[in-house]
Write an enzyme that holds these catalytic residues in place. Structure first.
Site, PDB file in Angstrom:
ATOM      1  CD  GLU A  38     -35.757   4.964  13.964  1.00 30.05           C
ATOM      2  OE1 GLU A  38     -35.000   3.624  14.034  1.00 30.05           O
ATOM      3  OE2 GLU A  38     -35.338   5.714  13.103  1.00 30.05           O
ATOM      4  CE1 TYR A 121     -30.812   3.752  16.187  1.00 31.83           C
ATOM      5  CE2 TYR A 121     -32.702   2.174  15.828  1.00 31.83           C
ATOM      6  CZ  TYR A 121     -31.802   3.563  15.515  1.00 31.83           C
ATOM      7  OH  TYR A 121     -32.509   4.098  14.244  1.00 31.83           O
ATOM      8  CG  ASP A 139     -28.275   2.139  13.357  1.00 33.95           C
ATOM      9  OD1 ASP A 139     -27.248   2.909  13.194  1.00 33.95           O
ATOM     10  OD2 ASP A 139     -28.989   2.324  12.440  1.00 33.95           O
TER      11      ASP A 139
END
Length: 367
Positions: A38, A121, A139
């Site tokens: 991520e 996020y 996102d």
DNA sequence: AAGCCGGGGCT
DNA sequence: AGCCCAGGCTT
């Protein structure tokens, strides 16, 4: 909850379970893998991230391995990915997880959110994907999908819009399916509901997509444009070593903070914009470069133009002219004025992290 | 709220 | 060649 929402959640989940991509970080369920992927995926495409992720995990297989690694190695593993503070923050956070949580990513939203480099996020992504907690992970993909499907005209560049989207995204998560659903949302944005030419005819939720039904799929999402990058002219020096440094080039390390922090580069200087120097002739340019190098303790004479290079950051546009230089004399360079210089050949480059701009120039030079 | 942080893909 | 994409941190 209304029909449009229920339909969306159900159909998207079914679609994802049949169409999910086989990605390196999806092969095993490991919160550390989710976390690393991520962070890498922030501002970076899946195809770019894949090889970096594989190398990164083989070099630093666990949180503890990452925490204990020398910082230069972590930066080197990130070389070319950009936004290098991501790498430094990731390692800072890994040290925190090692000491505070025994090397295990905590299954706790507040604790994850408090880690360096993890914002709203990414904490949502980790909590949902790794621990199946019903947290939104909003996102750019998700905002685009939701803007279109629900035909929302709010400017997605505004923080208030993101807050609204988070509320909506959380509401849509089907009971017990946070991991798959959040990944489904992002997968749809990446594969079908793309920015430029969305593949509406392949979309599993086309029937109830308000944006599409209104013929607005190409105008959504609404987003204010960024300012254009500021142009900067820079003169750089390719200083070739002689004697014991033959075949090598002089490089320096950038300061620990700011743009390209701690990355290596060719010595160069910003040409002051005042005097209309954008139109400077070759001889004048070489003079300016010579003076700039001298001020740093490098007595080298620019002899000829080598290459021009351009590089655009999000807010700056570098126009760089590189000159070959003949070295006359080198003062004490190591740690002079807190700037570290080093002679490098291909071998030394294995341990120094360069931004892509210089990486390409040097590889080009050495091959 | 606005600016600072890289790099690559698409047209 | 010019356009677009985009999380988190700092100020």
């Amino acid at each position: 909850m209304d029909v449009q929402k229920r339909y969306f959640s159900r159909e998207l989940l079914i679609w994802y379970r049949a169409n999910r991509r086989d990605l390196p970080w999806r092969r095993h369920s490991n919160p550390y893998y989710t976390w690393v992927s991520e962070i890498m995926l922030q501002q970076t495409r899946v195809e770019t991230v894949k090889p970096y992720f594989e190398r990164f995990i083989s070099k630093f297989p666990t949180v503890e391995a990452l925490a204990d690694a020398p910082e230069e190695e972590v930066l080197k593993a990130w070389e070319g990915l950009g936004y290098y503070s991501r790498a430094r923050n990731l390692q800072t956070a890994a040290k925190e997880v090692k000491t505070q949580y025994g090397g295990q990513v905590p299954d706790d939203k507040a604790k994850v959110s408090a880690l360096k480099g993890i914002g709203p996020y990414t904490s949502g992504a980790i909590m949902s994907i790794a621990f199946n907690r019903p947290e939104p992970a909003v996102d750019g993909n998700v905002m685009r999908v939701l803007s279109r499907y629900f035909r929302l005209h709010d400017d997605i560049a505004k923080p208030a819009t993101r807050a609204h989207m988070e509320h909506l995204a959380q509401e849509l998560i089907p009971e017990g399916c946070a991991s798959d659903f959040n990944q489904a949302l992002m997968e749809l944005g990446a594969l079908v509901c793309t920015p430029k030419s969305p593949a509406c005819l392949l979309c599993p939720v086309m029937e109830h997509c308000a944006g599409r039904l209104a013929g607005e799929e190409l105008v959504l999402p609404v987003k204010t444009k960024a300012k254009p990058p500021k142009p900067e002219l820079r003169y750089a020096a390719l200083i070739e070593g002689t004697g014991e440094h033959a075949g090598k080039v002089l490089v320096r390390q950038r300061p620990a903070t700011g743009l390209l922090a701690k990355m290596w580069e060719l010595p160069h200087l910003l040409v002051p914009k005042q005097a209309g120097l954008f139109g400077m002739n070759e001889a004048e340019a070489m003079d300016v470069l010579r003076g700039g190098l001298l001020a740093e303790g490098i007595d080298a004479v620019p002899t000829a133009r080598w290459v021009d290079a351009e590089h655009t950051f999000s807010h700056i546009h570098w126009q760089m002219r590189v000159f070959r230089c003949e070295l006359r004399e080198l003062m004490e360079l190591k740690d002079k004025e807190r700037t570290v210089y080093q002679w490098t050949g291909l071998e030394e480059m294995e341990h120094l992290a360069f931004p892509n701009l210089f990486l390409r120039m040097l590889k080009d030079y050495f091959q």
